[in-house]
Scaffold this motif. Structure first.
Motif, PDB file in Angstrom:
ATOM      1  N   CYS A 212      48.356  26.569  34.092  1.00 41.47           N
ATOM      2  CA  CYS A 212      47.660  26.756  32.714  1.00 41.47           C
ATOM      3  C   CYS A 212      47.733  25.255  31.796  1.00 41.47           C
ATOM      4  O   CYS A 212      48.781  25.829  30.638  1.00 41.47           O
ATOM      5  CB  CYS A 212      48.118  28.392  32.065  1.00 41.47           C
ATOM      6  SG  CYS A 212      47.519  29.846  32.914  1.00 41.47           S
ATOM      7  N   THR A 216      42.296  22.917  31.924  1.00 39.43           N
ATOM      8  CA  THR A 216      42.369  23.460  33.002  1.00 39.43           C
ATOM      9  C   THR A 216      43.499  25.062  33.776  1.00 39.43           C
ATOM     10  O   THR A 216      44.109  24.679  33.119  1.00 39.43           O
ATOM     11  CB  THR A 216      42.570  23.019  34.245  1.00 39.43           C
ATOM     12  OG1 THR A 216      43.432  22.057  34.233  1.00 39.43           O
ATOM     13  CG2 THR A 216      40.761  22.033  34.156  1.00 39.43           C
ATOM     14  N   ASP A 239      39.567  26.561  36.641  1.00 44.96           N
ATOM     15  CA  ASP A 239      38.588  26.662  36.013  1.00 44.96           C
ATOM     16  C   ASP A 239      38.539  25.932  34.866  1.00 44.96           C
ATOM     17  O   ASP A 239      40.165  26.083  34.642  1.00 44.96           O
ATOM     18  CB  ASP A 239      37.990  28.340  35.627  1.00 44.96           C
ATOM     19  CG  ASP A 239      36.899  28.358  34.609  1.00 44.96           C
ATOM     20  OD1 ASP A 239      35.851  27.823  34.575  1.00 44.96           O
ATOM     21  OD2 ASP A 239      36.221  29.820  34.545  1.00 44.96           O
ATOM     22  N   CYS A 241      39.470  27.014  31.365  1.00 49.37           N
ATOM     23  CA  CYS A 241      40.145  27.786  30.394  1.00 49.37           C
ATOM     24  C   CYS A 241      41.429  28.079  30.173  1.00 49.37           C
ATOM     25  O   CYS A 241      42.380  28.909  30.209  1.00 49.37           O
ATOM     26  CB  CYS A 241      39.808  29.163  31.246  1.00 49.37           C
ATOM     27  SG  CYS A 241      40.277  29.285  32.763  1.00 49.37           S
ATOM     28  N   TYR A 245      40.344  25.979  25.272  1.00 44.73           N
ATOM     29  CA  TYR A 245      39.336  26.614  24.327  1.00 44.73           C
ATOM     30  C   TYR A 245      40.388  27.848  23.366  1.00 44.73           C
ATOM     31  O   TYR A 245      38.957  28.466  22.694  1.00 44.73           O
ATOM     32  CB  TYR A 245      38.803  26.902  25.631  1.00 44.73           C
ATOM     33  CG  TYR A 245      38.088  25.753  27.296  1.00 44.73           C
ATOM     34  CD1 TYR A 245      36.882  25.904  26.673  1.00 44.73           C
ATOM     35  CD2 TYR A 245      39.357  25.499  28.082  1.00 44.73           C
ATOM     36  CE1 TYR A 245      36.279  25.011  27.532  1.00 44.73           C
ATOM     37  CE2 TYR A 245      39.034  24.494  28.261  1.00 44.73           C
ATOM     38  CZ  TYR A 245      36.853  24.617  29.027  1.00 44.73           C
ATOM     39  OH  TYR A 245      36.791  23.058  29.594  1.00 44.73           O
ATOM     40  N   PRO A 342      38.855  36.202  24.931  1.00 44.41           N
ATOM     41  CA  PRO A 342      36.921  35.139  26.152  1.00 44.41           C
ATOM     42  C   PRO A 342      38.291  34.590  26.918  1.00 44.41           C
ATOM     43  O   PRO A 342      37.917  34.505  28.377  1.00 44.41           O
ATOM     44  CB  PRO A 342      36.460  34.919  25.401  1.00 44.41           C
ATOM     45  CG  PRO A 342      36.108  34.767  24.171  1.00 44.41           C
ATOM     46  CD  PRO A 342      37.770  35.707  23.919  1.00 44.41           C
ATOM     47  N   VAL A 343      38.730  33.810  26.676  1.00 44.11           N
ATOM     48  CA  VAL A 343      39.697  32.442  27.638  1.00 44.11           C
ATOM     49  C   VAL A 343      41.102  33.973  28.263  1.00 44.11           C
ATOM     50  O   VAL A 343      40.460  32.841  29.735  1.00 44.11           O
ATOM     51  CB  VAL A 343      40.663  31.435  26.703  1.00 44.11           C
ATOM     52  CG1 VAL A 343      41.027  30.563  27.227  1.00 44.11           C
ATOM     53  CG2 VAL A 343      39.529  30.940  25.457  1.00 44.11           C
ATOM     54  N   GLU A 345      40.434  36.602  29.644  1.00 36.49           N
ATOM     55  CA  GLU A 345      40.390  37.185  30.251  1.00 36.49           C
ATOM     56  C   GLU A 345      39.593  36.225  31.659  1.00 36.49           C
ATOM     57  O   GLU A 345      39.772  37.001  32.937  1.00 36.49           O
ATOM     58  CB  GLU A 345      38.651  37.969  29.992  1.00 36.49           C
ATOM     59  CG  GLU A 345      39.098  38.865  28.567  1.00 36.49           C
ATOM     60  CD  GLU A 345      39.731  40.347  29.541  1.00 36.49           C
ATOM     61  OE1 GLU A 345      39.611  40.300  30.336  1.00 36.49           O
ATOM     62  OE2 GLU A 345      40.378  41.210  28.514  1.00 36.49           O
ATOM     63  N   ARG A 346      39.233  35.025  31.358  1.00 40.30           N
ATOM     64  CA  ARG A 346      38.621  34.226  32.598  1.00 40.30           C
ATOM     65  C   ARG A 346      40.096  33.881  33.478  1.00 40.30           C
ATOM     66  O   ARG A 346      40.173  34.117  34.702  1.00 40.30           O
ATOM     67  CB  ARG A 346      38.082  33.051  31.817  1.00 40.30           C
ATOM     68  CG  ARG A 346      36.498  33.498  31.343  1.00 40.30           C
ATOM     69  CD  ARG A 346      36.235  31.816  30.899  1.00 40.30           C
ATOM     70  NE  ARG A 346      36.120  30.526  31.911  1.00 40.30           N
ATOM     71  CZ  ARG A 346      35.226  30.043  31.396  1.00 40.30           C
ATOM     72  NH1 ARG A 346      34.797  29.871  29.834  1.00 40.30           N
ATOM     73  NH2 ARG A 346      34.778  29.050  32.061  1.00 40.30           N
ATOM     74  N   LEU A 349      40.376  36.773  35.704  1.00 38.14           N
ATOM     75  CA  LEU A 349      39.717  36.642  36.628  1.00 38.14           C
ATOM     76  C   LEU A 349      40.407  35.976  38.184  1.00 38.14           C
ATOM     77  O   LEU A 349      40.345  36.614  39.229  1.00 38.14           O
ATOM     78  CB  LEU A 349      37.856  36.777  36.033  1.00 38.14           C
ATOM     79  CG  LEU A 349      37.549  37.037  35.463  1.00 38.14           C
ATOM     80  CD1 LEU A 349      35.955  37.128  35.051  1.00 38.14           C
ATOM     81  CD2 LEU A 349      37.244  39.319  36.430  1.00 38.14           C
ATOM     82  N   LEU A 350      40.599  34.742  37.269  1.00 34.31           N
ATOM     83  CA  LEU A 350      41.123  33.896  38.361  1.00 34.31           C
ATOM     84  C   LEU A 350      42.773  34.329  38.825  1.00 34.31           C
ATOM     85  O   LEU A 350      42.153  33.983  40.760  1.00 34.31           O
ATOM     86  CB  LEU A 350      41.065  32.105  37.430  1.00 34.31           C
ATOM     87  CG  LEU A 350      40.455  31.613  37.343  1.00 34.31           C
ATOM     88  CD1 LEU A 350      41.128  30.624  36.476  1.00 34.31           C
ATOM     89  CD2 LEU A 350      39.539  30.871  38.069  1.00 34.31           C
TER      90      LEU A 350
END
Length: 551
Positions: A212, A216, A239, A241, A245, A342-343, A345-346, A349-350
């Motif tokens: 992280c 990216t 992604d 994120c 962000y 929002p960041v 959560e992405r 998902l990844l």
């Protein structure tokens, strides 16, 4: 295609890991006599104590002279002297090496290669001085540099980075062997091997690396092999994120307080002041936020002190409200959580998608600058503790990549295989046969075809070897053209999706006793550069080259 200069690994005494990231950069170093004592650099200009410095440059008009870089280029506390400054730094220029769309545009007149070179030049000054202050050695002979790269970098991007490093003074020659490359997730995995040993992971265990960063989030899954070696088993996913962000969400919060047009104007005309507000947000709020409401203390930001130029552009109801509040904005728990979620959560998902593609993993390693976030750590543990047996967060996760790069420089044999992003092949001359296109028939009844050497998406154990024979014993030269394609295979080297990578021309000796000699050709994927080696039979002569796309 250029010749590779020979280097002797036995001469390397110091390894330096360098990470030039999208938003932040760093380096670390160690001596072979004490390989476990790896030192991240923290004495950055005007901002000592941090592991990283912004990947930012500040030029004068016309981009002829560099005025500042790192922290001094990005943010500056407003004073009477600089409160009306309109200069704006150049950021995110390394994104132009990748294939992503909608890259941040660079100012007219500035080439991204110049920006990368200028940044590496300033970084090289600090690296050289740091090493010289500790050890007496020849930098170009005794220091191996390991440059970390994003997973999506292709051969062309790597070639550009090498050329920029040479122009910046990090290399004595363009093709010096003392510069090698490693992907960021692989470097992180190498560093985390020590911390994973305490969990008694068995050979065959799948280990997911979640990197992280600021811009990216990069994921890959590796399998643990014998002798602590690692094998890549999935193609990488990513992604946009990263931690920056969250900063953008904070700016959206400010837009609701002072108006979108106000923030846009300040960002355009007084970038340094807005960046100073962001730095204060990171220092007082972002770094400390854990997601635990009971320990959160609301934070007040005095905008008239942090960014006085806001008063100039704020209008209407926004201005009335800010004046009533004495230009103070309060950040409550719910406000900050709404910036992170929002960041985060992405990222969730990844990780879920990577788990599915790798048929699950037994261990997850969390690294990168944004991994320092206590909230992100707690969310990952909460979400995946029942799905992944081991969730490992090393001390100082922001330094895992550069420390892993240093370790890689000490012993480059840590990795054993990788998943290829391209299909590699060569042009081979065969006999034309019935069914082949008539228009491709060459004199002598032959035809040129694409001959696949290595397939995209498969694991390659560092190198591929092939044997080539001359068409006849009187042939004095063999030309080996190497091509890449995004497809699994190709029929012909002039197919639309096939691109040339390089050409290797070999002079053949006069055959001894009229025997036809043969060429042993080896394509090596080690060090993230495509190197080729050929050996001519009968005389045992070897040639080494490396392939570059146009830079």
């Amino acid at each position: 295609m250029s010749e590779i200069n020979e280097g002797k690994k036995s001469e390397y005494r110091v390894a330096v890991g360098i990470d030039v990231g999208t938003t932040y950069s760093s380096f670390a170093y160690a001596h072979k006599k004490a390989p476990r004592e790896i030192y991240p650099y923290t004495d950055w200009p005007e901002f000592s104590g941090r592991f990283k410095t912004p990947t930012a440059l500040l030029y004068d008009e016309g981009f002829k002279n560099l005025k500042a870089w790192g922290f001094p280029a990005l943010a500056e506390r407003p004073t009477r002297r600089n409160k009306n400054s309109t200069s704006k730094p150049v950021e995110r220029f390394t994104l132009h090496l990748g294939s992503m769309e909608n890259k941040s545009p660079l100012p007219n007149g500035l080439d991204y290669k110049k920006a990368i070179t200028d940044y590496l030049r300033e970084l090289s000054k600090i690296i050289k001085q740091t090493i010289a202050n500790i050890w007496e050695l020849d930098f170009f002979t005794h220091v191996v540099l390991v440059l970390t790269i994003p997973t999506e970098f292709d051969d062309n991007a790597i070639a550009i980075m090498r050329a920029c490093a040479f122009e910046a003074g990090l290399l004595r020659n363009l093709n010096s062997r003392n510069l090698v490359f490693i992907t960021e997730p692989e470097a992180a995995a190498i560093h985390c091997m020590e911390s994973l040993k305490q969990h008694n992971l068995q050979v065959g265990t799948n280990i997911m690396v979640v990197d992280c960063g600021g811009g990216t989030v990069d994921l890959t899954t590796r399998q643990l092999l014998d002798d602590d070696k690692l094998s890549e088993i999935t193609e990488r996913t990513k992604d946009f994120c990263g931690g920056s962000y969250v900063d953008q969400e904070f700016l959206n919060f400010l837009r609701c307080r002072v108006g979108t047009s106000t923030i846009n104007l300040v960002n355009d005309k007084h970038y340094h002041q807005l960046q100073y507000v962001l730095q204060e947000f990171c220092r007082k709020v972002k770094i400390r936020f854990s997601g635990d409401k009971s320990e959160f203390v609301p934070v007040d930001l005095e905008l008239d002190e942090l960014c006085p130029v806001l008063e100039k552009y704020c209008k209407g109801e926004y201005l009335n409200r800010m004046e009533q509040n004495d230009w103070r904005v309060r950040l409550n728990f719910e406000d900050v959580k709404a910036m992170f979620d929002p960041v985060v959560e992405r990222i969730m998902l990844l990780i879920n998608a990577q788990l599915r593609s790798s048929n699950n993993s037994s261990a997850l390693i969390l690294v990168g600058g944004f991994s320092e976030s206590k909230y992100l750590q707690s969310r990952i543990k909460q979400e995946f503790s029942t799905k992944v047996r081991v969730i490992s967060i090393p001390p100082q996760p922001a330094t895992a990549i550069i420390k892993g790069a240093v370790t890689y420089g000490m012993k480059e044999e840590v990795h054993t295989s990788r998943v290829l992003k391209w299909t590699y092949g060569t042009s081979i001359n065969k006999k034309w046969k019935q069914g082949d296109p008539e228009e491709r028939k060459l004199p002598g009844g032959r035809i040129n075809r694409f001959d696949r050497l290595a397939k995209k998406g498969t694991q390659v154990d560092e190198r591929v070897t092939r044997t080539f024979y001359p068409c006849c014993k009187h042939q004095r030269k063999i030309v080996i053209d190497i091509f890449i394609t995004s497809e699994d295979d190709a029929k012909y080297c002039d197919d639309p999706h096939v691109k040339p990578l390089g050409r290797l021309s070999i002079e053949l000796p006069l055959s001894l006793n009229d025997e036809i000699c043969f060429i042993t050709f080896t394509l090596t994927f080690d060090d993230f550069e495509i190197q080729a080696c050929t050996e001519v039979s009968n005389i045992g002569e070897r040639y080494e080259t490396t392939f570059y796309l146009d830079v």
